[in-house]
Write an enzyme that holds these catalytic residues in place. Structure first.
Site, PDB file in Angstrom:
ATOM      1  N   ASN A  18       0.781  -1.291  -0.087  1.00  7.74           N
ATOM      2  CA  ASN A  18       0.193   0.107  -0.028  1.00  7.74           C
ATOM      3  C   ASN A  18       0.906   1.213  -0.008  1.00  7.74           C
ATOM      4  OD1 ASN A  18      -1.592  -2.010   2.178  1.00  7.74           O
ATOM      5  ND2 ASN A  18      -2.688  -1.540   0.352  1.00  7.74           N
ATOM      6  N   VAL A  72       1.102   6.860   0.204  1.00  3.95           N
ATOM      7  CA  VAL A  72       0.613   6.002   0.933  1.00  3.95           C
ATOM      8  C   VAL A  72      -0.898   5.754   0.481  1.00  3.95           C
ATOM      9  CG1 VAL A  72      -0.103   5.536   3.320  1.00  3.95           C
ATOM     10  CG2 VAL A  72       1.894   6.314   2.793  1.00  3.95           C
ATOM     11  N   CYS A  73      -1.208   4.476   0.359  1.00  2.49           N
ATOM     12  CA  CYS A  73      -2.922   4.408   0.247  1.00  2.49           C
ATOM     13  C   CYS A  73      -3.398   3.854   1.511  1.00  2.49           C
ATOM     14  CB  CYS A  73      -3.065   3.166  -0.745  1.00  2.49           C
ATOM     15  SG  CYS A  73      -4.839   2.542  -1.055  1.00  2.49           S
ATOM     16  N   LEU A  74      -3.912   5.096   2.383  1.00  2.22           N
ATOM     17  CA  LEU A  74      -4.534   4.466   3.334  1.00  2.22           C
ATOM     18  C   LEU A  74      -6.043   5.364   3.675  1.00  2.22           C
ATOM     19  CD1 LEU A  74      -4.000   3.425   6.277  1.00  2.22           C
ATOM     20  CD2 LEU A  74      -2.868   5.376   6.958  1.00  2.22           C
TER      21      LEU A  74
END
Length: 191
Positions: free
Chosen positions: A76, A84-86
């Site tokens: 991620n 960042v994939c959050l």
């Protein structure tokens, strides 16, 4: 009622008074680096990463932009940009959250519980799903090469030490990576 600039100052001070090393960019409070330690009981334990944080003018009503400067191997996190994939940062941010939440809760959760079904690093996600031991070994290799504490982990963000096999299909032209490294090492844009 506090203004966004006062809240930004308050959250920045709270982060500085915590156990995090904070380095401002251009002597302002909108862009800065934070030294982040890998969470205990994770593959990332013992690693130290340099994280770039940008606070928008509308912070805390709009989420901060957070990205890894130091290379990290994670499904991620985009390997080249550090993005960042959050969800909690990108989609469900609330003014109730602050910068300490990002570093004490959100990023540790990301590293403890990667989500390979929503990847920014497809190769890491595929390896994690296909061959978990090989994925875990690759994470440990990246931690050793790039995130060693006390050795200027921000200087290890370049891909010079990665072999073609480790990096995937990478051609000889890495001008784009050099620009990122200059920012990571210098910490300030060129005049």
């Amino acid at each position: 009622m506090s203004s966004p600039s006062k809240r930004r100052e308050m959250d920045m001070m709270k982060l500085m008074m915590s156990d995090y090393k904070v380095e401002t960019i251009n002597d302002g409070m909108q862009e800065f680096y934070v030294e982040f330690n890998g969470p205990k009981d994770s593959l990332y334990q013992g690693g130290v990463w340099k994280i770039r944080v940008e606070l928008p003018d509308a912070y805390p009503y709009k989420s901060p932009s957070v990205g890894f400067i130091t290379k990290i191997y994670h499904p991620n996190v985009d390997e080249l940009s550090g993005s960042v994939c959050l969800d909690v940062i990108n989609q469900t941010w609330s003014p109730m959250f602050d910068l300490v939440n990002v570093f004490e809760t959100f990023l540790p959760q990301l590293l403890l519980y990667p989500n390979p079904s929503d990847p920014l690093n497809g190769e890491a996600a595929a390896l994690m799903m296909r061959d978990r031991p090989a994925y875990e070994q690759r994470v440990k290799e990246y931690c050793e090469k790039y995130a060693k504490p006390g050795e200027g982990s921000e200087d290890k963000s370049s891909d010079e030490e990665l072999s073609e096999e480790e990096y995937g299909s990478h051609d000889e032209d890495d001008d784009d990576d050099d620009d990122d490294d200059d920012v990571a090492i210098a910490g300030k844009p060129d005049p």
